[in-house]
Design a protein around this motif. Structure first.
Motif, PDB file in Angstrom:
ATOM      1  N   THR A 181     -29.674-101.405  31.927  1.00 13.06           N
ATOM      2  CA  THR A 181     -30.287-102.224  31.520  1.00 13.06           C
ATOM      3  C   THR A 181     -29.466-103.611  31.041  1.00 13.06           C
ATOM      4  N   ALA A 182     -28.911-103.146  29.870  1.00 16.95           N
ATOM      5  CA  ALA A 182     -28.727-104.313  29.077  1.00 16.95           C
ATOM      6  C   ALA A 182     -26.849-104.088  29.907  1.00 16.95           C
ATOM      7  N   ILE A 216     -28.253-110.413  25.204  1.00 16.62           N
ATOM      8  CA  ILE A 216     -28.944-109.856  23.951  1.00 16.62           C
ATOM      9  C   ILE A 216     -30.343-109.942  25.702  1.00 16.62           C
ATOM     10  N   THR A 217     -30.543-108.053  25.461  1.00 17.32           N
ATOM     11  CA  THR A 217     -31.458-107.960  26.289  1.00 17.32           C
ATOM     12  C   THR A 217     -33.062-107.633  25.439  1.00 17.32           C
ATOM     13  N   GLU A 218     -34.321-107.632  25.575  1.00 12.73           N
ATOM     14  CA  GLU A 218     -35.291-107.331  25.376  1.00 12.73           C
ATOM     15  C   GLU A 218     -35.958-106.459  26.323  1.00 12.73           C
ATOM     16  N   ILE A 219     -35.954-104.807  25.050  1.00 12.83           N
ATOM     17  CA  ILE A 219     -36.488-104.263  26.080  1.00 12.83           C
ATOM     18  C   ILE A 219     -38.153-103.537  25.022  1.00 12.83           C
ATOM     19  N   PRO A 220     -39.302-103.599  25.851  1.00 12.52           N
ATOM     20  CA  PRO A 220     -39.908-103.332  24.713  1.00 12.52           C
ATOM     21  C   PRO A 220     -40.045-101.827  25.008  1.00 12.52           C
ATOM     22  N   TYR A 240     -25.970-108.220  31.762  1.00  7.94           N
ATOM     23  CA  TYR A 240     -24.657-108.706  31.351  1.00  7.94           C
ATOM     24  C   TYR A 240     -23.819-108.896  32.821  1.00  7.94           C
ATOM     25  N   PHE A 241     -23.656-107.265  33.775  1.00 10.04           N
ATOM     26  CA  PHE A 241     -23.055-107.865  34.767  1.00 10.04           C
ATOM     27  C   PHE A 241     -23.602-109.093  35.775  1.00 10.04           C
ATOM     28  N   LEU A 242     -25.420-109.302  36.167  1.00  7.81           N
ATOM     29  CA  LEU A 242     -25.968-109.900  36.076  1.00  7.81           C
ATOM     30  C   LEU A 242     -25.101-111.823  35.646  1.00  7.81           C
ATOM     31  N   GLN A 243     -24.903-111.641  34.756  1.00  8.62           N
ATOM     32  CA  GLN A 243     -24.329-113.162  34.718  1.00  8.62           C
ATOM     33  C   GLN A 243     -22.752-113.520  35.236  1.00  8.62           C
ATOM     34  N   ASN A 303     -36.774 -90.488  22.787  1.00 10.49           N
ATOM     35  CA  ASN A 303     -36.107 -89.555  23.995  1.00 10.49           C
ATOM     36  C   ASN A 303     -34.989 -90.072  24.074  1.00 10.49           C
ATOM     37  N   ASN A 304     -33.505 -89.474  23.594  1.00  4.14           N
ATOM     38  CA  ASN A 304     -32.513 -89.285  23.303  1.00  4.14           C
ATOM     39  C   ASN A 304     -31.385 -90.230  24.715  1.00  4.14           C
ATOM     40  N   VAL A 305     -32.339 -89.025  26.063  1.00  6.70           N
ATOM     41  CA  VAL A 305     -31.725 -90.130  27.361  1.00  6.70           C
ATOM     42  C   VAL A 305     -32.578 -91.463  27.646  1.00  6.70           C
ATOM     43  N   VAL A 306     -33.198 -91.586  27.138  1.00 12.66           N
ATOM     44  CA  VAL A 306     -33.498 -93.121  27.334  1.00 12.66           C
ATOM     45  C   VAL A 306     -32.467 -94.059  27.172  1.00 12.66           C
ATOM     46  N   TYR A 307     -31.778 -94.127  25.545  1.00  6.77           N
ATOM     47  CA  TYR A 307     -31.265 -94.624  25.472  1.00  6.77           C
ATOM     48  C   TYR A 307     -29.654 -94.981  26.818  1.00  6.77           C
ATOM     49  N   PHE A 308     -29.609 -94.115  27.338  1.00  4.80           N
ATOM     50  CA  PHE A 308     -29.181 -94.679  28.420  1.00  4.80           C
ATOM     51  C   PHE A 308     -29.586 -95.192  29.952  1.00  4.80           C
ATOM     52  N   ARG A 309     -30.808 -95.830  29.341  1.00  5.78           N
ATOM     53  CA  ARG A 309     -31.477 -96.522  30.353  1.00  5.78           C
ATOM     54  C   ARG A 309     -31.264 -97.671  29.600  1.00  5.78           C
TER      55      ARG A 309
END
Length: 148
Positions: A38-39, A11-15, A43-46, A28-34
């Protein structure tokens, strides 16, 4: 939130930032891809995938991604992005995301991504190593969401 993101081991928290809203006064719709990126990196870091990339030259490459917008999100808000691996193949896996809005108390957005393992030394696809496969299974075992 816990009930709505059950089955998502990371679970990633993003303000939500003011500048992420568009002329229609929602994110904006493109922001969701950012947000998904991040999420995905969390996951990759874990999984230690980024460390493995430095050592082996083999790492993840985004092949395709999609997003389904259910409810608009506005500033101010805090989002929790759940990520999991839904299925695995020999050289790829599919990630799934759900975005939960703290302010709205609902899942506002869902998405997915197909990720292919890539050997940057040979410029060819690579198989998912046994070590990474085991780490994915361990992370997913923390939830009810085991990949196929």
């Amino acid at each position: 939130m816990e009930a709505m993101l059950k089955g998502y081991p990371v679970i990633t928290e993003i303000p939500v930032a003011w500048g992420e809203m568009d002329a229609l006064n929602h994110v904006n719709n493109v922001v969701y891809f950012r947000y998904f990126e991040t999420a995905r990196i969390d996951y990759f870091l874990q999984l230690s995938l980024m460390d493995d990339l430095q050592k082996t030259g083999i790492g993840p490459v985004l092949k395709e991604t999609q997003c389904s917008y259910k409810i608009p999100v506005t500033f101010p808000d805090t989002l929790y992005i759940g990520s999991k691996i839904r299925e695995m193949g020999d050289d790829r896996f599919t990630m799934e995301y759900s975005v939960y809005s703290k302010k709205l108390g609902k899942i506002t957005t869902t998405g997915s991504a197909e990720v292919v393992m890539f050997n940057f030394k040979t410029n060819k696809k690579a198989t998912i190593s046994a070590e990474i496969r085991t780490r994915i299974e361990e992370i997913q075992a923390e939830t009810d969401a085991m990949p196929v």
